[in-house]
Design a protein around this motif. Structure first.
Motif, PDB file in Angstrom:
ATOM      1  N   THR A   1      48.050  32.965  40.132  1.00 10.42           N
ATOM      2  CA  THR A   1      47.886  34.372  40.166  1.00 10.42           C
ATOM      3  C   THR A   1      47.428  34.883  41.659  1.00 10.42           C
ATOM      4  OG1 THR A   1      45.418  34.412  39.373  1.00 10.42           O
ATOM      5  CG2 THR A   1      47.492  34.526  37.833  1.00 10.42           C
ATOM      6  N   SER A   2      47.333  34.175  42.499  1.00 10.51           N
ATOM      7  CA  SER A   2      46.896  34.686  43.710  1.00 10.51           C
ATOM      8  C   SER A   2      48.257  35.130  44.483  1.00 10.51           C
ATOM      9  CB  SER A   2      46.382  33.675  44.859  1.00 10.51           C
ATOM     10  OG  SER A   2      47.087  32.325  44.515  1.00 10.51           O
ATOM     11  N   GLN A   3      49.442  34.956  43.812  1.00 12.75           N
ATOM     12  CA  GLN A   3      50.707  35.608  44.306  1.00 12.75           C
ATOM     13  C   GLN A   3      50.901  37.023  43.615  1.00 12.75           C
ATOM     14  OE1 GLN A   3      52.420  31.993  43.235  1.00 12.75           O
ATOM     15  NE2 GLN A   3      53.791  32.813  41.565  1.00 12.75           N
ATOM     16  N   HIS A   4      51.640  37.778  44.219  1.00 12.84           N
ATOM     17  CA  HIS A   4      52.193  39.069  43.628  1.00 12.84           C
ATOM     18  C   HIS A   4      52.669  39.026  42.328  1.00 12.84           C
ATOM     19  CE1 HIS A   4      54.481  42.828  43.128  1.00 12.84           C
ATOM     20  NE2 HIS A   4      53.199  43.207  43.355  1.00 12.84           N
ATOM     21  N   VAL A   5      52.041  39.859  41.125  1.00 16.04           N
ATOM     22  CA  VAL A   5      52.830  39.624  40.123  1.00 16.04           C
ATOM     23  C   VAL A   5      53.308  41.117  39.464  1.00 16.04           C
ATOM     24  CG1 VAL A   5      52.807  39.254  37.625  1.00 16.04           C
ATOM     25  CG2 VAL A   5      51.971  37.429  39.221  1.00 16.04           C
ATOM     26  N   GLY A   6      54.371  41.641  39.451  1.00 20.81           N
ATOM     27  CA  GLY A   6      54.705  43.121  39.041  1.00 20.81           C
ATOM     28  C   GLY A   6      54.776  43.291  37.778  1.00 20.81           C
ATOM     29  N   ILE A   7      54.213  44.497  37.199  1.00 20.33           N
ATOM     30  CA  ILE A   7      54.139  44.608  35.793  1.00 20.33           C
ATOM     31  C   ILE A   7      54.771  46.156  35.475  1.00 20.33           C
ATOM     32  CG2 ILE A   7      52.704  45.452  34.108  1.00 20.33           C
ATOM     33  CD1 ILE A   7      50.781  43.497  34.677  1.00 20.33           C
ATOM     34  N   VAL A   8      55.806  46.232  34.616  1.00 21.53           N
ATOM     35  CA  VAL A   8      56.096  47.315  34.246  1.00 21.53           C
ATOM     36  C   VAL A   8      55.638  47.674  32.913  1.00 21.53           C
ATOM     37  CG1 VAL A   8      58.158  46.438  32.852  1.00 21.53           C
ATOM     38  CG2 VAL A   8      58.355  48.938  33.868  1.00 21.53           C
ATOM     39  N   LEU A   9      54.955  49.138  32.904  1.00 21.83           N
ATOM     40  CA  LEU A   9      54.137  49.551  31.599  1.00 21.83           C
ATOM     41  C   LEU A   9      55.052  50.585  30.858  1.00 21.83           C
ATOM     42  CD1 LEU A   9      51.624  49.976  30.083  1.00 21.83           C
ATOM     43  CD2 LEU A   9      50.703  51.565  31.629  1.00 21.83           C
ATOM     44  N   LEU A  10      55.475  50.396  29.901  1.00 22.71           N
ATOM     45  CA  LEU A  10      56.217  51.074  28.843  1.00 22.71           C
ATOM     46  C   LEU A  10      55.301  51.934  27.882  1.00 22.71           C
ATOM     47  CD1 LEU A  10      59.108  48.566  28.288  1.00 22.71           C
ATOM     48  CD2 LEU A  10      58.680  50.219  29.905  1.00 22.71           C
ATOM     49  N   GLY A  11      55.458  53.178  28.053  1.00 29.63           N
ATOM     50  CA  GLY A  11      54.631  54.110  27.174  1.00 29.63           C
ATOM     51  C   GLY A  11      53.405  54.487  27.870  1.00 29.63           C
ATOM     52  N   ALA A  12      53.422  56.070  28.194  1.00 32.22           N
ATOM     53  CA  ALA A  12      52.782  56.653  28.906  1.00 32.22           C
ATOM     54  C   ALA A  12      51.686  57.611  28.018  1.00 32.22           C
ATOM     55  CB  ALA A  12      53.121  57.314  30.157  1.00 32.22           C
ATOM     56  N   GLY A  13      51.269  57.008  26.704  1.00 32.27           N
ATOM     57  CA  GLY A  13      50.476  57.981  26.075  1.00 32.27           C
ATOM     58  C   GLY A  13      49.048  57.407  26.255  1.00 32.27           C
ATOM     59  N   HIS A  14      48.379  57.481  25.160  1.00 26.10           N
ATOM     60  CA  HIS A  14      46.913  57.430  25.252  1.00 26.10           C
ATOM     61  C   HIS A  14      46.509  55.869  25.833  1.00 26.10           C
ATOM     62  CE1 HIS A  14      46.882  60.738  22.312  1.00 26.10           C
ATOM     63  NE2 HIS A  14      45.858  60.922  23.003  1.00 26.10           N
ATOM     64  N   LEU A  15      47.122  54.956  25.269  1.00 25.01           N
ATOM     65  CA  LEU A  15      46.760  53.640  25.909  1.00 25.01           C
ATOM     66  C   LEU A  15      47.234  53.294  27.095  1.00 25.01           C
ATOM     67  CD1 LEU A  15      45.424  51.006  25.254  1.00 25.01           C
ATOM     68  CD2 LEU A  15      47.575  50.205  24.286  1.00 25.01           C
ATOM     69  N   GLY A  16      48.555  53.968  27.307  1.00 23.52           N
ATOM     70  CA  GLY A  16      49.136  53.531  28.747  1.00 23.52           C
ATOM     71  C   GLY A  16      48.534  54.183  29.910  1.00 23.52           C
ATOM     72  N   ARG A  17      48.017  55.416  29.743  1.00 28.32           N
ATOM     73  CA  ARG A  17      47.133  56.275  30.537  1.00 28.32           C
ATOM     74  C   ARG A  17      45.871  55.353  30.951  1.00 28.32           C
ATOM     75  NH1 ARG A  17      48.165  60.615  32.895  1.00 28.32           N
ATOM     76  NH2 ARG A  17      49.830  61.074  31.719  1.00 28.32           N
ATOM     77  N   ALA A  18      45.187  54.921  29.645  1.00 31.22           N
ATOM     78  CA  ALA A  18      43.991  54.033  29.982  1.00 31.22           C
ATOM     79  C   ALA A  18      44.349  52.725  30.999  1.00 31.22           C
ATOM     80  CB  ALA A  18      43.307  53.715  28.641  1.00 31.22           C
ATOM     81  N   ILE A  19      45.328  52.148  30.414  1.00 40.43           N
ATOM     82  CA  ILE A  19      45.837  50.940  31.330  1.00 40.43           C
ATOM     83  C   ILE A  19      45.890  51.395  32.785  1.00 40.43           C
ATOM     84  CG2 ILE A  19      47.554  49.122  31.580  1.00 40.43           C
ATOM     85  CD1 ILE A  19      47.774  49.093  28.506  1.00 40.43           C
ATOM     86  N   ALA A  20      46.558  52.225  32.908  1.00 39.12           N
ATOM     87  CA  ALA A  20      47.312  52.557  34.314  1.00 39.12           C
ATOM     88  C   ALA A  20      46.072  52.931  35.027  1.00 39.12           C
ATOM     89  CB  ALA A  20      48.151  53.742  34.293  1.00 39.12           C
ATOM     90  N   GLY A  21      45.028  53.648  34.350  1.00 37.41           N
ATOM     91  CA  GLY A  21      43.918  54.087  35.227  1.00 37.41           C
ATOM     92  C   GLY A  21      42.761  52.841  35.155  1.00 37.41           C
ATOM     93  N   SER A  22      42.848  51.941  34.713  1.00 36.69           N
ATOM     94  CA  SER A  22      41.837  50.712  34.928  1.00 36.69           C
ATOM     95  C   SER A  22      42.030  49.718  35.668  1.00 36.69           C
ATOM     96  CB  SER A  22      41.540  50.358  33.443  1.00 36.69           C
ATOM     97  OG  SER A  22      42.530  49.506  33.088  1.00 36.69           O
ATOM     98  N   ASP A  23      41.271  48.542  35.964  1.00 35.23           N
ATOM     99  CA  ASP A  23      41.365  47.622  36.933  1.00 35.23           C
ATOM    100  C   ASP A  23      41.640  46.343  35.827  1.00 35.23           C
ATOM    101  OD1 ASP A  23      40.539  48.977  39.047  1.00 35.23           O
ATOM    102  OD2 ASP A  23      38.601  48.425  38.529  1.00 35.23           O
ATOM    103  N   VAL A  24      42.097  46.657  34.562  1.00 31.74           N
ATOM    104  CA  VAL A  24      42.278  45.512  33.641  1.00 31.74           C
ATOM    105  C   VAL A  24      43.251  44.506  34.416  1.00 31.74           C
ATOM    106  CG1 VAL A  24      43.773  46.812  32.355  1.00 31.74           C
ATOM    107  CG2 VAL A  24      42.562  45.020  31.304  1.00 31.74           C
ATOM    108  N   PHE A  25      44.319  44.999  34.757  1.00 32.03           N
ATOM    109  CA  PHE A  25      45.475  44.115  35.239  1.00 32.03           C
ATOM    110  C   PHE A  25      45.201  43.848  36.811  1.00 32.03           C
ATOM    111  CE2 PHE A  25      47.871  45.372  31.692  1.00 32.03           C
ATOM    112  CZ  PHE A  25      48.025  44.139  30.875  1.00 32.03           C
ATOM    113  N   GLY A  26      44.791  44.867  37.416  1.00 32.83           N
ATOM    114  CA  GLY A  26      44.545  44.739  39.061  1.00 32.83           C
ATOM    115  C   GLY A  26      43.728  43.857  39.493  1.00 32.83           C
ATOM    116  N   ASP A  27      42.312  43.701  38.535  1.00 32.15           N
ATOM    117  CA  ASP A  27      41.434  42.583  39.047  1.00 32.15           C
ATOM    118  C   ASP A  27      41.978  41.230  38.968  1.00 32.15           C
ATOM    119  OD1 ASP A  27      39.276  44.227  38.903  1.00 32.15           O
ATOM    120  OD2 ASP A  27      38.685  43.888  36.805  1.00 32.15           O
ATOM    121  N   HIS A  28      43.053  41.128  38.500  1.00 30.97           N
ATOM    122  CA  HIS A  28      43.597  39.602  38.635  1.00 30.97           C
ATOM    123  C   HIS A  28      44.794  39.626  39.375  1.00 30.97           C
ATOM    124  CE1 HIS A  28      40.745  38.236  35.669  1.00 30.97           C
ATOM    125  NE2 HIS A  28      40.955  39.137  34.994  1.00 30.97           N
TER     126      HIS A  28
END
Ligand SMILES: NC(=O)c1ccc[n+]([C@@H]2O[C@H](COP(=O)([O-])OP(=O)(O)OC[C@H]3O[C@@H](n4cnc5c(N)ncnc54)[C@H](O)[C@@H]3O)[C@@H](O)[C@H]2O)c1
Length: 369
Positions: free
Chosen positions: A242-269
């Motif tokens: 996971t030290s290499q770059h991994v690109g994610i596409v997030l589908l759905g920009a509702g309540h959950l999508g907004r929470a994920i996009a605004g958090s470090d949950v994936f970025g931390d890793h």
């Protein structure tokens, strides 16, 4: 009379095994014996049998100890074997003297006259692994898997890349991910070190298992101080790639999508959300985190352009299957599904469905049962 032989079943790069060889080396000052190492990676049966226990130390076919050298048991077994070998060679000489010259001597057959309690069943001979003295075992290249640089074996040196190219078992990969999650969180909280007991408490993996999981990749931690959080995060990320770059596409920009996009949950890793797509015209073009929300109709182009590896579905359940189909069509092979929908995908596609209820159900079972 040949010297008693101690057999060590081990795996390249296993530091518990290296410690055991050192301990045996020290014991040889008290009682002479030879050491033969058996690389369990070279035999599927040995691998299955010993992987969770290495180093396993055996004398005359009897398993004496695992994980570490039990000095007393080894010395007792070596002395016992020496006596039996002496008896056998004396008996063989006497038998040879009284036997007609044409009859071949029975060699050391009497060694097995007293069967040990736990004999190794049908362990095949290992002609490729010669009997050598312990010091030479350490010096010789144990296998091509042992790519850990010497510096990484020194607890005072930071663990450096490259990480040995070892294919992890599913369980080990899962546990390493859990260690990484806890260590990453500890680092965010300003922690520089963490003991294996603490890591164990947060991951529910026992500390012996933690040490075993990490022992193949270098020597980590100092007695009384614990693991260096930063060093271990770097190392595990290397191991998990996971030290290499991994690109994610997030589908759905509702309540959950907004929470994920605004958090470090994936970025931390090290995962980067490269695009957030929705089908609501009122949302398309508006910002979410640092990105403008894109039109889900461009999903295929986005996947190709950004070399997306993971698709995260944060849409209502009824839209999830269609989105999964489009992700697969675009070449995405890992789908992280937040909707409860049971997705149908080709066998080569990995779908991870996230449900906070699953852990709760598990915990509740032990509470209620
Ligand atoms: N697993 C969890 O931890 C967890 C937690 C909360 C919600 N959920 C689930 O996550 C999903 C989203 O929840 P929410 O609260 O954000 O809902 P929401 O209604 O707030 O957002 C859903 C978004 O998906 C978009 N959408 C609908 N169809 C689409 C399509 N075909 N393509 C792209 N976008 C589409 C909508 O426009 C909306 O913006 C739901 O399935 C919900 O049950 C899971």
């Amino acid at each position: 009379m040949s010297a008693p032989e101690v057999v060590v079943f081990l795996r390249p790069g296993c530091h518990l095994c290296a410690d055991a060889l050192d301990d045996l080396d020290a014991l040889r000052a008290q009682e002479p014996f030879t050491v033969r190492t058996v690389d369990i990676e070279r035999d599927d049966r040995l691998h299955a049998r010993y992987l969770e226990r290495i180093p396993v130390i055996a004398v005359a076919g009897e398993e004496l100890c695992d994980f570490a050298v039990d000095s007393e048991r080894v010395l007792t077994a070596v002395r016992d074997l020496r006596e039996r070998l002496a008896t056998a060679s004396g008996g063989a000489r006497a038998a040879a003297a009284s036997r007609p010259a044409a009859t071949p001597a029975p060699a050391a057959a009497a060694v097995t006259a007293r069967p040990p309690e736990r004999r190794l069943e049908a362990v095949p001979p290992e002609p490729a692994v010669p009997a050598v003295a312990p010091r030479r075992i350490v010096a010789q290249p144990m296998s091509t898997l042992d790519a850990t640089p010497a510096a990484a074996l020194d607890p005072d040196e930071p663990a450096a890349d490259p990480v040995p190219e070892v294919r992890l078992g599913v369980g080990q990969a899962e546990r390493l991910s859990r260690y990484l999650q806890v260590l990453t969180q500890a680092r965010k909280m300003g922690r520089a070190t963490m003991s294996s007991q603490e890591l164990s408490a947060h991951t529910h993996v026992n500390s012996t298992q933690i040490r075993r999981d990490l022992s193949g990749f270098g020597r980590f931690g100092k007695r009384g101080v614990g693991y260096d959080v930063e060093e271990l995060v770097t190392k595990i990320r290397g191991i998990l790639h996971t030290s290499q770059h991994v690109g994610i596409v997030l589908l759905g920009a509702g309540h959950l999508g907004r929470a994920i996009a605004g958090s470090d949950v994936f970025g931390d890793h090290g995962f980067e959300i490269v695009a957030v797509l929705d089908n609501d015209p009122a949302k398309i073009g508006t910002p979410i985190g640092d990105l403008p929300i894109g039109d889900v109709r461009h999903l295929g182009e986005v996947v190709r352009e950004h070399e997306v590896v993971v698709g995260v579905i944060a849409s209502p359940a009824k839209a999830a299957q269609g989105l999964a189909d489009e992700l697969v069509e675009a070449g995405v092979q890992i789908i992280f599904n937040y909707s409860g929908s049971l997705l149908r995908t080709p066998a080569e596609v990995t779908v991870h469905t996230s449900s906070p209820a699953v852990d709760l159900l598990h915990a509740l079972y032990y509470y209620l049962a």
